[in-house]
Enzyme design. Structure first.
Site, mmCIF file in Angstrom:
data_model
loop_
_atom_site.group_PDB
_atom_site.id
_atom_site.type_symbol
_atom_site.label_atom_id
_atom_site.label_comp_id
_atom_site.label_asym_id
_atom_site.label_seq_id
_atom_site.Cartn_x
_atom_site.Cartn_y
_atom_site.Cartn_z
ATOM 1 N N CYS A 123 1.055 -1.142 0.062
ATOM 2 C CA CYS A 123 0.054 -0.013 -0.037
ATOM 3 C C CYS A 123 0.972 1.223 -0.002
ATOM 4 O O CYS A 123 1.564 1.407 1.060
ATOM 5 C CB CYS A 123 -0.957 -0.093 1.315
ATOM 6 S SG CYS A 123 -1.731 1.499 1.322
ATOM 7 N N CYS A 126 -0.410 4.572 2.327
ATOM 8 C CA CYS A 126 -0.654 4.193 3.601
ATOM 9 C C CYS A 126 -0.287 2.973 4.185
ATOM 10 O O CYS A 126 1.115 2.793 4.075
ATOM 11 C CB CYS A 126 -1.941 4.754 4.376
ATOM 12 S SG CYS A 126 -3.435 4.175 3.110
ATOM 13 N N SER A 127 -1.253 2.230 4.514
ATOM 14 C CA SER A 127 -0.829 0.916 5.155
ATOM 15 C C SER A 127 -1.931 -0.151 5.145
ATOM 16 O O SER A 127 -2.192 -0.882 5.883
ATOM 17 C CB SER A 127 -0.447 1.027 6.651
ATOM 18 O OG SER A 127 -1.385 1.719 7.312
ATOM 19 N N CYS A 128 -3.035 -0.056 3.885
ATOM 20 C CA CYS A 128 -3.913 -0.885 3.804
ATOM 21 C C CYS A 128 -3.497 -2.171 3.658
ATOM 22 O O CYS A 128 -2.711 -2.400 3.006
ATOM 23 C CB CYS A 128 -4.982 -0.302 2.491
ATOM 24 S SG CYS A 128 -5.644 1.366 2.646
#
Lengths: 218, 108
Positions: A123, A126-128
């Site tokens: 991702c 972000c950090s999905c």
């Protein structure tokens, strides 16, 4: 965490007038500014009737219960049940629901590794992460190095994880979003004919479902 | 110009294969997002969480840890929605800090 934690030189000025050095996230250290903020917000939300301590505890326990073993169960089922695999590849969220894993409104896209192509998930923004299937993401998944480089030089990133692919194998990198999460269906290891799904699940690692590794050998 | 969080394809160092067990305040922050964004409450959406994280500025974004960014964003969103005020937050943080100080004193 993978971010730089040498905060010694930085004091954060805040509007109530005094500075707090931010400290690393270890339980045996005094609490830093944002940890104090987290406790304060937790208590304020309870006082305001927005949530309760029991609800927060239950939410933490539910998330602690989401681990890569769940994902391994999904993968092993796909390896042993072709009809399930077809449903998983067609609609990951619906197939996971069959196994009692609730993706909520998030769409789960399952991408299959083959002899020709290897898949890798990142991702960049972000950090999905497929948290419902794999739990909370590892630190490196959220790091600048992984997010920046996975899309440009995936083979070099894979090598840092000890994963070397044949030069003629295609590498597909999938950039996740808040509403669409990816899960890699790794290749079934050789010499596992006739294995039960339970036995196969032990070969399926978290990293193999992110795509930075392959499943463990038999 | 690209925003700071939009780092896909940028040069960067090698991937440090670090992991840590999340501490209670991090798990609590994680849980607060789940609860605030659920059907019952609908006080925060993931895009709103991201918006306030992306507005932290490049320096803070890099310096802060993951859940530090989250709690900063959750707090910002709750202030904007008027769930609690800056004064209430300031008082509560001072109380939490004072409580910790007296705990340390009692413990030493």
């Amino acid at each position: 965490m993978s971010h730089t934690h040498d905060h010694g030189d930085h004091d954060h000025e805040h509007d109530h007038g005094h500075a707090h050095p931010v400290r690393i996230d270890h339980d045996d250290r005094p609490l830093g500014y944002y940890q104090i903020m987290a406790t304060a917000v937790f208590e304020l939300l309870i006082e305001k009737g927005v949530t309760t301590a029991d609800e927060v505890r239950a939410a933490i326990e539910a998330m602690d219960g989401r681990t890569p073993e769940q994902g391994a169960r999904v993968v092993a089922r796909a390896w042993t049940d072709p009809a399930f695999k077809a449903r998983l590849l067609a609609d990951g969220s619906a197939a996971c629901r069959e196994l009692g894993i609730d993706m909520g409104v998030t769409r789960l896209v399952v991408v299959e590794n083959t002899t020709e192509a290897h898949n890798l998930v990142v991702c960049t923004l972000c950090s999905c992460y497929p948290r419902a299937v794999l739990g909370r993401p590892p630190d490196w998944y959220k790091s600048r190095a992984y997010r920046s480089r996975a899309v440009r030089e995936p083979r070099a990133v894979l090598a840092e994880f000890g994963t070397r692919l044949p030069n003629d194998m295609t590498v597909r990198v999938h950039d996740s979003t808040a509403d669409m999460r990816y899960l890699v269906l790794p290749r079934r290891p050789a010499s596992t004919e006739g294995w039960s799904a339970e036995r196969l699940a032990a070969l399926v690692t978290r990293d193999s479902m992110i795509g930075v590794a392959v499943a463990k050998p038999a | 110009m690209r925003a700071h969080h939009d780092m896909g394809g940028e040069p960067a160092g090698s991937v440090e294969l670090t992991e840590h067990d999340y501490s209670l305040w991090e798990k609590r922050t994680d849980a607060l997002l789940m609860l605030l964004s659920d059907q019952k409450r609908q006080l925060l959406r993931v895009d709103q969480l991201r918006r306030a994280i992306e507005q932290l500025g490049p320096d803070a974004y890099d310096r802060m840890s993951y859940y530090e960014r989250w709690i900063a964003s959750i707090t910002q969103n709750m202030l904007e929605r008027g769930v609690f005020t800056a004064e209430e937050l300031g008082r509560k943080m001072a109380a939490v800090e004072a409580g910790l100080a007296s705990e340390r004193k009692a413990g030493s």
